[in-house]
Design a protein around this motif. Sequence first.
Motif, PDB file in Angstrom:
ATOM      1  N   UNK A 124     -93.729  70.484   6.758  1.00  0.00           N
ATOM      2  CA  UNK A 124     -94.760  71.414   7.229  1.00  0.00           C
ATOM      3  C   UNK A 124     -94.620  71.647   8.729  1.00  0.00           C
ATOM      4  N   UNK A 125     -94.364  70.590   9.488  1.00  0.00           N
ATOM      5  CA  UNK A 125     -94.208  70.730  10.932  1.00  0.00           C
ATOM      6  C   UNK A 125     -93.028  71.639  11.272  1.00  0.00           C
ATOM      7  N   UNK A 126     -91.951  71.539  10.518  1.00  0.00           N
ATOM      8  CA  UNK A 126     -90.784  72.389  10.761  1.00  0.00           C
ATOM      9  C   UNK A 126     -91.127  73.865  10.577  1.00  0.00           C
ATOM     10  N   UNK A 127     -92.076  74.173   9.700  1.00  0.00           N
ATOM     11  CA  UNK A 127     -92.511  75.558   9.490  1.00  0.00           C
ATOM     12  C   UNK A 127     -93.512  75.996  10.551  1.00  0.00           C
ATOM     13  N   UNK A 128     -94.459  75.109  10.866  1.00  0.00           N
ATOM     14  CA  UNK A 128     -95.541  75.449  11.795  1.00  0.00           C
ATOM     15  C   UNK A 128     -95.050  75.497  13.237  1.00  0.00           C
ATOM     16  N   UNK A 129     -94.268  74.490  13.620  1.00  0.00           N
ATOM     17  CA  UNK A 129     -93.822  74.365  15.013  1.00  0.00           C
ATOM     18  C   UNK A 129     -92.415  73.800  15.047  1.00  0.00           C
ATOM     19  N   UNK A 130     -91.414  74.632  14.702  1.00  0.00           N
ATOM     20  CA  UNK A 130     -90.048  74.133  14.637  1.00  0.00           C
ATOM     21  C   UNK A 130     -89.557  73.498  15.933  1.00  0.00           C
ATOM     22  N   UNK A 131     -90.069  73.981  17.070  1.00  0.00           N
ATOM     23  CA  UNK A 131     -89.659  73.412  18.352  1.00  0.00           C
ATOM     24  C   UNK A 131     -90.220  72.002  18.564  1.00  0.00           C
ATOM     25  N   UNK A 132     -91.328  71.666  17.895  1.00  0.00           N
ATOM     26  CA  UNK A 132     -91.946  70.346  18.039  1.00  0.00           C
ATOM     27  C   UNK A 132     -91.373  69.318  17.068  1.00  0.00           C
ATOM     28  N   UNK A 133     -90.736  69.771  16.015  1.00  0.00           N
ATOM     29  CA  UNK A 133     -90.247  68.857  14.980  1.00  0.00           C
ATOM     30  C   UNK A 133     -89.246  67.828  15.509  1.00  0.00           C
ATOM     31  N   UNK A 134     -88.268  68.204  16.337  1.00  0.00           N
ATOM     32  CA  UNK A 134     -87.330  67.187  16.831  1.00  0.00           C
ATOM     33  C   UNK A 134     -88.016  66.092  17.658  1.00  0.00           C
ATOM     34  N   UNK A 135     -88.949  66.483  18.513  1.00  0.00           N
ATOM     35  CA  UNK A 135     -89.660  65.480  19.321  1.00  0.00           C
ATOM     36  C   UNK A 135     -90.483  64.566  18.431  1.00  0.00           C
ATOM     37  N   UNK A 136     -91.136  65.127  17.415  1.00  0.00           N
ATOM     38  CA  UNK A 136     -91.927  64.300  16.510  1.00  0.00           C
ATOM     39  C   UNK A 136     -91.034  63.317  15.748  1.00  0.00           C
ATOM     40  N   UNK A 137     -89.875  63.776  15.331  1.00  0.00           N
ATOM     41  CA  UNK A 137     -88.948  62.861  14.649  1.00  0.00           C
ATOM     42  C   UNK A 137     -88.494  61.749  15.591  1.00  0.00           C
ATOM     43  N   UNK A 138     -88.265  62.098  16.848  1.00  0.00           N
ATOM     44  CA  UNK A 138     -87.839  61.100  17.831  1.00  0.00           C
ATOM     45  C   UNK A 138     -88.951  60.069  18.045  1.00  0.00           C
ATOM     46  N   UNK A 139     -90.196  60.527  18.213  1.00  0.00           N
ATOM     47  CA  UNK A 139     -91.328  59.627  18.386  1.00  0.00           C
ATOM     48  C   UNK A 139     -91.471  58.708  17.179  1.00  0.00           C
ATOM     49  N   UNK A 140     -91.241  59.279  16.004  1.00  0.00           N
ATOM     50  CA  UNK A 140     -91.369  58.508  14.767  1.00  0.00           C
ATOM     51  C   UNK A 140     -90.190  57.570  14.530  1.00  0.00           C
ATOM     52  N   UNK A 141     -89.182  57.655  15.386  1.00  0.00           N
ATOM     53  CA  UNK A 141     -88.002  56.810  15.194  1.00  0.00           C
ATOM     54  C   UNK A 141     -87.128  57.277  14.053  1.00  0.00           C
ATOM     55  N   UNK A 142     -87.186  58.570  13.741  1.00  0.00           N
ATOM     56  CA  UNK A 142     -86.425  59.153  12.622  1.00  0.00           C
ATOM     57  C   UNK A 142     -85.369  60.121  13.099  1.00  0.00           C
ATOM     58  N   UNK A 143     -84.978  60.022  14.321  1.00  0.00           N
ATOM     59  CA  UNK A 143     -83.972  60.925  14.904  1.00  0.00           C
ATOM     60  C   UNK A 143     -82.608  60.634  14.347  1.00  0.00           C
TER      61      UNK A 143
END
Length: 162
Positions: free
Chosen positions: A143-162
């Motif tokens: 859902x985040x990739x659809x809503x805010x694709x620019x925010x998805x990489x940072x969120x994955x990094x914060x989540x430790x899923x990069x």
Amino acid sequence: MTRWLTPDERAAWVGLSAVLERLPAALDTQLRRDAGLTHFEYWVLAMLSESEGHTLPLSALAGLTRASLPRLSHVVRRLEERGLLRRSPSPHDARVTDATLTDAGWLLVQEAAPGHVEMVRANVLDALTPEQVGQLERISFAMLAKIAPDAAPAARRIAGRE
């Protein structure tokens, strides 16, 4: 032509909408009581606490917190007035303003984190099986990739899923 929701889609949407309305208030209530912070203020401090040198450019902090620069600037000003962070020109680019967590801010994040984590666990994660937690992760990032694709990489990094 309108693509109306199926009964299953409607039920999923109603459930998600109810969670989206009630969870932020529950998180705010706990953090205000225990730390004198809103959830968004806590999130700002937490993002700084996880950054190198506890410092980030305001533009990067806006991206990590999913906030507009005007909203973030207002919150940063309030946190700065409380002595929890400080703003300063970036040593790398004078056009950039950095936010740095102060010792008082770091201490408050450390004190607030256990209660916040318990609230998240009690209200979200404990209601799910381990399989559902994995599904929630995949669904949330989709859902985040659809809503805010620019925010998805940072969120994955914060989540430790990069």
